[in-house]
Design an enzyme around this catalytic site. Structure first.
Site, PDB file in Angstrom:
ATOM      1  N   LYS A  64      40.067  41.137  34.949  1.00  0.00           N
ATOM      2  CA  LYS A  64      40.666  42.105  34.031  1.00  0.00           C
ATOM      3  C   LYS A  64      39.819  43.366  33.907  1.00  0.00           C
ATOM      4  O   LYS A  64      40.339  44.490  33.896  1.00  0.00           O
ATOM      5  CB  LYS A  64      40.852  41.455  32.649  1.00  0.00           C
ATOM      6  CG  LYS A  64      41.951  40.416  32.583  1.00  0.00           C
ATOM      7  CD  LYS A  64      43.302  41.069  32.774  1.00  0.00           C
ATOM      8  CE  LYS A  64      44.445  40.083  32.594  1.00  0.00           C
ATOM      9  NZ  LYS A  64      45.762  40.715  32.760  1.00  0.00           N
ATOM     10  N   SER A  85      51.435  33.110  24.046  1.00  0.00           N
ATOM     11  CA  SER A  85      51.912  33.317  25.410  1.00  0.00           C
ATOM     12  C   SER A  85      51.576  32.103  26.268  1.00  0.00           C
ATOM     13  O   SER A  85      50.939  31.145  25.818  1.00  0.00           O
ATOM     14  CB  SER A  85      51.264  34.576  26.008  1.00  0.00           C
ATOM     15  OG  SER A  85      49.859  34.429  26.059  1.00  0.00           O
ATOM     16  N   ASP A  95      55.109  38.964  45.565  1.00  0.00           N
ATOM     17  CA  ASP A  95      54.155  37.931  45.178  1.00  0.00           C
ATOM     18  C   ASP A  95      52.750  38.528  45.233  1.00  0.00           C
ATOM     19  O   ASP A  95      52.254  38.861  46.316  1.00  0.00           O
ATOM     20  CB  ASP A  95      54.282  36.735  46.113  1.00  0.00           C
ATOM     21  CG  ASP A  95      53.432  35.561  45.659  1.00  0.00           C
ATOM     22  OD1 ASP A  95      52.816  35.657  44.579  1.00  0.00           O
ATOM     23  OD2 ASP A  95      53.386  34.551  46.381  1.00  0.00           O
TER      24      ASP A  95
END
Length: 457
Positions: A235, A283, A116
């Site tokens: 990101k 997505s 996780d």
């Protein structure tokens, strides 16, 4: 049927076919236009092939049904690779997904492990179990395709969600947990033999172009929260950390970097790191952006209104996976081809690449990728903050464990006291009953004696 139509056109002319003009001049141009647009927007397709029998890959984000990750996992399994699929939920869906993938690909070497990324202790547990071997385990590649994005519109974009370690969810899953896994697996990657082609693939997003870098506070704990801002920064920071991590994997010091820029060969040129931009896809992230986390908006706006246009102009998960498959299969990243490039690398070091639409890009489009000092500071501060967070969460877990033990002890003591009280009450009642029995016996004896005396008289 097609033969009958053809013969009818040849012998009887087009007038024998009903609605021929409508089909030829109206319907066929529309169908051809839709087909052309669908072909043009699907993106480039990977043309490389590679034998993967005996090779081992770690995948994340591969359990999304009909998504990019599932397409990559299916293609790798079909080529005989051994897959270790990391999942944050070991539920029935994950078990069924693994069984279906084994059945479809006839590849039994597909396994699932719990990891996780919203829990740093879970990431550390998996990495230490992987490294904790007498001989280093084989590892041919790590493909990172997971991601977390929160709603970006309305009041929901200011609602901050947290990981188990108290970090913001997007920066924790997309950046901190991902970097923690790669940093812990660094000794295993370095231990691979020099003739083994090791590839690290990271799937980024077009949003990283709008991201900011916080080298002094990479966890962004003191930054005011806006959902899309945190997602874009997560990101971008992960891509920069990956560039610095690759530099540490391949080269040892600045002298070796300068030697690589001049064309010298490196000892660990077998490791390649690729940042992949798969493009906009249909997505889960896109569904979350359009619906803003609302089920009604998902049904009405996404499915009812926009889906025909999304189907036409937006890539599917399969088409989005092509750039990742290209990065895994292309021979351009093999050691012999990297050594023949004579120092012409994107970041001045061999093997760090940026792939877009199945093409290696000549440069990165953010200036931060060329700032080595910024990347080094970001890397070091991220390691320090992760260590601090891990110690803090470990101390909190120990504190809660002690509190639970104390509560359990108190409960046990209370139970003992109640048991003792019950036993005391039982003993007293027994004594009272015994005394009553004795009294009753003595009374009965005295009454008998009196009766005997009376009988004598």
């Amino acid at each position: 049927m097609p033969l009958n139509i053809f013969t009818a056109v040849v012998f009887n002319g087009t007038d024998s076919i009903p609605h021929f003009d409508l089909i030829l001049y109206r319907i066929l141009p529309i169908v051809a236009t839709i087909g052309f647009l669908k072909w043009m927007f699907r993106g480039k397709k990977n043309i490389w092939e590679r034998n993967l029998h005996g090779k081992v890959f770690i995948l994340t984000g591969a359990t999304s049904s009909n998504g990019m990750g599932a397409s990559v996992a299916y293609d790798l399994a079909m080529k005989g690779a051994q897959l270790i699929i990391l999942s944050s939920k070991m539920d029935q869906f994950t078990i069924d997904f693994i069984h279906d993938l084994r059945r479809k690909t006839e590849n039994e070497l597909i396994y699932s492990e719990f990891c996780d990324f919203a829990d740093l202790s879970s990431v550390r547990k998996f990495a230490t179990n992987w490294i904790d071997n007498i001989s280093p385990r084989r590892l041919d590649g790590i493909v990172l395709m997971h991601g977390e994005m929160q709603p970006i519109m309305g009041k929901k974009r200011y609602e901050r969600h947290y990981t188990k370690d108290g970090l913001e969810m997007q920066i924790g899953v997309n950046c901190i947990g991902t970097f923690h896994l790669l940093n812990l697996l660094k000794p295993c990657i370095k231990a691979q033999p020099p003739d083994r082609d090791v590839r690290i693939i990271y799937s980024t997003c077009i949003w990283q172009a709008m991201g900011d870098v916080w080298p002094e506070d990479p966890c962004m704990s003191e930054v005011s929260f806006v959902s899309h801002k945190f997602f874009a920064s997560s990101k971008l920071q992960m891509s920069l950390l990956l560039a610095e991590l690759h530099r540490q994997l391949v080269v040892n010091d600045e002298k070796e970097i300068k030697a690589a820029e001049e064309g010298d060969k490196l000892a660990r040129a077998n490791i390649s790191t690729t940042i992949v931009q798969p493009g906009i896809m249909r997505s889960g992230t896109l569904r979350r952006v359009i619906s803003n986390g609302s089920v009604w908006a998902l049904l009405v706006v996404y499915i009812g209104i926009l889906y025909p246009f999304l189907w036409l102009f937006i890539k599917s998960g399969y088409n989005g996976a092509q750039s990742i498959l290209y990065s895994l299969y292309t021979p351009e990243f093999e050691r012999i081809n990297l050594e023949s490039m004579d120092g012409k690398f994107t970041l001045g070091i061999p093997g760090c690449n940026y792939v877009l639409n199945c093409n290696i890009q000549p440069k990165f489009y953010k200036k931060e990728f060329y700032d080595i000092k910024l990347q080094s500071v970001l890397y070091n501060n991220m390691c320090k903050q992760i260590e601090h967070v891990e110690k803090k969460t470990a101390a909190m877990k120990n504190q809660t464990k002690k509190e639970q033990e104390e509560e359990n002890k108190k409960e046990q003591n209370v139970d003992k006291d109640t048991n003792n009280e019950n036993t005391d009450i039982d003993t007293e009642t027994k004594k009272n009953s015994m005394n009553k029995k004795k009294d009753s016996k003595s009374k009965s004896k005295t009454s008998k004696n009196k009766n005997k005396k009376l009988n004598k008289w």
